[in-house]
Design a protein around this motif. Structure first.
Motif, PDB file in Angstrom:
ATOM      1  N   ASP A   1      -0.728   1.695  -8.836  1.00 33.18           N
ATOM      2  CA  ASP A   1      -1.644   2.700  -8.168  1.00 33.18           C
ATOM      3  C   ASP A   1      -2.420   1.950  -7.401  1.00 33.18           C
ATOM      4  O   ASP A   1      -2.745   2.461  -6.392  1.00 33.18           O
ATOM      5  CB  ASP A   1      -2.536   3.321  -9.206  1.00 33.18           C
TER       6      ASP A   1
ATOM      7  N   GLY B   1      -1.189  -1.114  -3.095  1.00 37.92           N
ATOM      8  CA  GLY B   1      -1.616  -1.155  -1.641  1.00 37.92           C
ATOM      9  C   GLY B   1      -2.800  -1.770  -1.452  1.00 37.92           C
ATOM     10  O   GLY B   1      -2.901  -2.671  -0.413  1.00 37.92           O
TER      11      GLY B   1
ATOM     12  N   ASP C   1       5.616   3.487  -5.861  1.00 36.32           N
ATOM     13  CA  ASP C   1       4.811   4.610  -4.778  1.00 36.32           C
ATOM     14  C   ASP C   1       4.071   3.660  -3.684  1.00 36.32           C
ATOM     15  O   ASP C   1       3.906   4.368  -2.752  1.00 36.32           O
ATOM     16  CB  ASP C   1       3.936   5.471  -5.874  1.00 36.32           C
ATOM     17  N   HIS C   2       3.387   2.851  -4.122  1.00 36.23           N
ATOM     18  CA  HIS C   2       2.558   2.189  -3.144  1.00 36.23           C
ATOM     19  C   HIS C   2       2.895   0.728  -2.661  1.00 36.23           C
ATOM     20  O   HIS C   2       2.259  -0.203  -2.054  1.00 36.23           O
ATOM     21  CB  HIS C   2       1.251   1.715  -3.832  1.00 36.23           C
TER      22      HIS C   2
ATOM     23  N   ALA D   1       2.665   0.202   1.292  1.00 43.22           N
ATOM     24  CA  ALA D   1       1.211  -0.023   1.693  1.00 43.22           C
ATOM     25  C   ALA D   1       1.079  -1.482   1.500  1.00 43.22           C
ATOM     26  O   ALA D   1       0.628  -2.284   2.008  1.00 43.22           O
ATOM     27  CB  ALA D   1       0.214   0.822   0.946  1.00 43.22           C
TER      28      ALA D   1
ATOM     29  N   HIS E   1      10.356   3.559  -1.652  1.00 42.85           N
ATOM     30  CA  HIS E   1       9.281   3.072  -0.765  1.00 42.85           C
ATOM     31  C   HIS E   1       9.732   1.674  -0.405  1.00 42.85           C
ATOM     32  O   HIS E   1       8.945   0.886   0.323  1.00 42.85           O
ATOM     33  CB  HIS E   1       7.852   2.900  -1.083  1.00 42.85           C
TER      34      HIS E   1
END
Length: 124
Positions: free
Chosen positions: A19, A22, A49-50, A53, A80
């Motif tokens: 989480d 990034g 998910d990150h 970033a 990603h």
């Protein structure tokens, strides 16, 4: 970290979900003198998910010549991975790159974009 040239961090075997991945990448990207980076995030719960970033943040390390990232044994799907590759492609001084994504759930989706992005590392 304005004078930091080498950073080695081992977060292996924890419950990290990614989480804040990034933000970690962004923070590391501010280390303008960094030439060597070794990060181990193996055996966690990272979904990716990150990851894009994170790659963009690391791509800000324009003096980086050696990058070793271990994301093995996580839950990364590859959604990603393309953005991650594009971000890492900003490291134009890289002469050594080692990536470990073994033991994940990556499919062939986004691998082309990932490869194109890494292609920005013209010194490899």
């Amino acid at each position: 970290c304005s004078q930091l040239t080498r950073l080695d961090l081992n977060f292996s075997g924890n419950q990290i979900t990614g989480d804040h991945l990034g933000a970690i990448g962004e923070g590391i990207g501010r280390c303008s003198q960094l030439t060597s980076l070794d990060l181990n995030f193996s055996n966690n719960q990272i979904t990716g998910d990150h990851l894009g970033a994170f790659g963009v943040g690391i791509g800000g390390c324009n003096q980086l010549t050696s990058l070793d990232l271990n994301f093995s044994i996580n839950k990364i799907t590859g959604d990603h991975l393309g953005a991650f590759g594009v971000g890492i492609g900003g490291c134009s001084q890289l002469t050594r790159l080692e990536l470990d994504f073994s033991g994940n759930r990556i499919t062939r989706d986004h691998l082309g974009t990932f490869g194109d992005g890494i292609g920005g590392c013209s010194q490899l």
